[in-house]
Scaffold this active site. Structure first.
Site, PDB file in Angstrom:
ATOM      1  N   CYS A 149     -36.644  -7.856  44.442  1.00  0.00           N
ATOM      2  CA  CYS A 149     -36.227  -6.523  43.991  1.00  0.00           C
ATOM      3  C   CYS A 149     -37.117  -5.453  44.609  1.00  0.00           C
ATOM      4  O   CYS A 149     -38.343  -5.592  44.653  1.00  0.00           O
ATOM      5  CB  CYS A 149     -36.294  -6.453  42.468  1.00  0.00           C
ATOM      6  SG  CYS A 149     -35.705  -4.873  41.815  1.00  0.00           S
TER       7      CYS A 149
ATOM      8  N   CYS B  22     -41.557  -2.095  39.006  1.00  0.00           N
ATOM      9  CA  CYS B  22     -41.834  -2.249  37.573  1.00  0.00           C
ATOM     10  C   CYS B  22     -43.092  -3.109  37.413  1.00  0.00           C
ATOM     11  O   CYS B  22     -43.131  -4.258  37.855  1.00  0.00           O
ATOM     12  CB  CYS B  22     -40.653  -2.898  36.866  1.00  0.00           C
ATOM     13  SG  CYS B  22     -39.077  -2.047  37.151  1.00  0.00           S
TER      14      CYS B  22
ATOM     15  N   CYS C  23     -42.969  -6.818  36.094  1.00  0.00           N
ATOM     16  CA  CYS C  23     -41.908  -7.724  36.529  1.00  0.00           C
ATOM     17  C   CYS C  23     -42.301  -8.628  37.701  1.00  0.00           C
ATOM     18  O   CYS C  23     -42.651  -8.128  38.783  1.00  0.00           O
ATOM     19  CB  CYS C  23     -40.666  -6.924  36.904  1.00  0.00           C
ATOM     20  SG  CYS C  23     -39.264  -8.003  37.300  1.00  0.00           S
TER      21      CYS C  23
ATOM     22  N   CYS D 103     -25.566 -13.595  28.800  1.00  0.00           N
ATOM     23  CA  CYS D 103     -26.017 -12.441  29.574  1.00  0.00           C
ATOM     24  C   CYS D 103     -26.400 -12.876  30.983  1.00  0.00           C
ATOM     25  O   CYS D 103     -27.091 -13.879  31.163  1.00  0.00           O
ATOM     26  CB  CYS D 103     -27.234 -11.797  28.901  1.00  0.00           C
ATOM     27  SG  CYS D 103     -26.954 -11.384  27.164  1.00  0.00           S
TER      28      CYS D 103
ATOM     29  N   CYS E 275     -22.388 -10.260  28.754  1.00  0.00           N
ATOM     30  CA  CYS E 275     -23.277  -9.119  28.972  1.00  0.00           C
ATOM     31  C   CYS E 275     -23.844  -9.209  30.384  1.00  0.00           C
ATOM     32  O   CYS E 275     -24.005 -10.308  30.924  1.00  0.00           O
ATOM     33  CB  CYS E 275     -24.404  -9.151  27.939  1.00  0.00           C
ATOM     34  SG  CYS E 275     -25.661  -7.868  28.141  1.00  0.00           S
TER      35      CYS E 275
ATOM     36  N   CYS F 293     -26.591  -2.101  25.250  1.00  0.00           N
ATOM     37  CA  CYS F 293     -27.768  -2.884  24.843  1.00  0.00           C
ATOM     38  C   CYS F 293     -28.974  -2.217  25.492  1.00  0.00           C
ATOM     39  O   CYS F 293     -29.099  -2.211  26.715  1.00  0.00           O
ATOM     40  CB  CYS F 293     -27.609  -4.329  25.319  1.00  0.00           C
ATOM     41  SG  CYS F 293     -29.062  -5.359  25.050  1.00  0.00           S
TER      42      CYS F 293
ATOM     43  N   ARG G 143     -32.885  -7.254  18.527  1.00  0.00           N
ATOM     44  CA  ARG G 143     -33.139  -8.564  19.122  1.00  0.00           C
ATOM     45  C   ARG G 143     -34.622  -8.831  19.314  1.00  0.00           C
ATOM     46  O   ARG G 143     -35.330  -8.047  19.953  1.00  0.00           O
ATOM     47  CB  ARG G 143     -32.420  -8.680  20.471  1.00  0.00           C
ATOM     48  CG  ARG G 143     -32.575 -10.069  21.096  1.00  0.00           C
ATOM     49  CD  ARG G 143     -31.687 -10.265  22.308  1.00  0.00           C
ATOM     50  NE  ARG G 143     -30.299 -10.088  21.926  1.00  0.00           N
ATOM     51  CZ  ARG G 143     -29.435  -9.313  22.578  1.00  0.00           C
ATOM     52  NH1 ARG G 143     -29.819  -8.662  23.647  1.00  0.00           N
ATOM     53  NH2 ARG G 143     -28.207  -9.208  22.162  1.00  0.00           N
TER      54      ARG G 143
END
Length: 330
Positions: free
Chosen positions: A53, A57, A60, A97, A129, A189, A261
């Site tokens: 990616c 972040c 991550c 998901c 999702c 979400c 969640r």
């Protein structure tokens, strides 16, 4: 409890800082007014495209710029994803998901394949999702037409703390994607992560943004950072269960109808700590041994957890907040 979208930071802070047992009691009361306290939504999260990616972040392991143990792989074959969804369903999950380590969705063959995956999972009778990064309005409509039930796009933290964690996109980019999802008719979400080096005021700020959206998210994940070697936050200390409880309880009071969640970080919690989170208003978990690339409790451990606490999985497509339950005496 009245559903509001005009909370002030001061009101949220007052809730957050209540004596912890009072806060749990208040949240448990609200929870029982809107949900069956014995019911927990079981979700499974699969990384359909891992690593590489371009974003930065700080938490991550899938960011290409960090040297972690995550091995990048291209988009999985559709048949492999559908087989994983079927296994998840047979293990008791009702929401599946799919996550892709993209900055944003692009209109190409990979997106067409994701649409096919969505159609396939939807035909199994599961809530499907996706979390694919930023979306345009047109892409959101395509996902909706394919049968997408929910789209995850976390705020991560407060607007004030955001640029200390991510510099490759803005907070407003996140809010725009949430708006596109909402306009398309897909369930939202959106939650965040605690333990990113933020202060309590940042946690309150993130909740303030979520609760004052035009409509509350139908699902609010509360994640505790799982530090990963090779990322800028690898030395962060573990978030305590009391910090998780405060976030979950405050979110439950602010957004009574949402599924709250208990997400990343659950692998470090014992049965008693998870029970506190359920008592404080959490009513959704991720099952399976991984959350994208970080560890998660094994399915057998969760079955034992459900037996111990007399919990039952929530059915698919149950109307969000459509059934009210009388308060059950504590």
């Amino acid at each position: 409890m009245e559903i509001r979208n005009n909370w002030t930071r001061e009101e949220i802070a007052e809730l957050y800082h209540l004596p912890v047992l009072d806060l749990i009691y208040k949240a448990a009361t609200v929870h029982r007014q809107h949900h069956d306290p014995q019911e927990v939504q079981v979700c499974t999260l699969l990384s359909v495209k891992t690593g590489g990616c371009p974003e930065d972040c700080a938490y991550c392991p899938q960011a290409a710029r960090y040297h972690t143990q995550v091995k990048a792989h291209k988009l999985l074959p559709t048949e492999e994803v559908l087989a994983a969804a079927l296994r998840a369903k047979e293990s008791g999950s009702t929401r599946f998901c799919m996550g892709a380590a993209w900055r944003e969705v692009r209109d190409n063959k990979d997106f067409d394949r994701v649409l096919d995956m969505v159609k396939g999972v939807n035909q199994m009778g599961m809530e499907v999702c996706c979390t694919l990064g930023m979306l345009t309005e047109e892409q959101a409509v395509k996902l909706k037409d394919a049968g997408l039930y929910a789209y995850n796009h976390n705020l991560d933290t407060s607007e004030e703390h955001y640029d200390k964690i991510i510099t490759t996109r803005t907070y407003n980019d996140r809010l725009e994607t949430i708006d596109h999802v909402r306009k398309s008719g897909i369930s939202v979400c959106s939650g965040g992560i605690i333990g990113l080096g933020e202060g309590v005021e940042d946690r309150i700020g993130m909740l303030h943004t979520l609760v004052n959206l035009p409509e509350h998210p139908e699902s609010v994940p509360v994640n505790a950072l799982v530090p990963v070697e090779g990322t800028p936050l690898e030395e962060q200390e573990r978030v305590s269960v009391w910090e998780m409880v405060r976030m979950i309880a405050t979110a439950r009071i602010l957004m009574p109808k949402a599924m709250v969640r208990l997400s990343a970080g659950r692998v470090r919690m014992n049965t008693e700590e998870q029970a506190l989170c359920f008592l404080a208003g959490a009513n959704s978990i991720f099952a399976g041994d991984k959350l994208l690339t970080t560890p998660n409790p094994e399915i057998d451990a969760d079955k034992q957890l459900f037996q111990t606490l007399n919990l039952k999985p929530r059915q698919s497509f149950k109307g969000e907040g459509s059934i009210r339950f009388e308060q059950i005496p504590l």
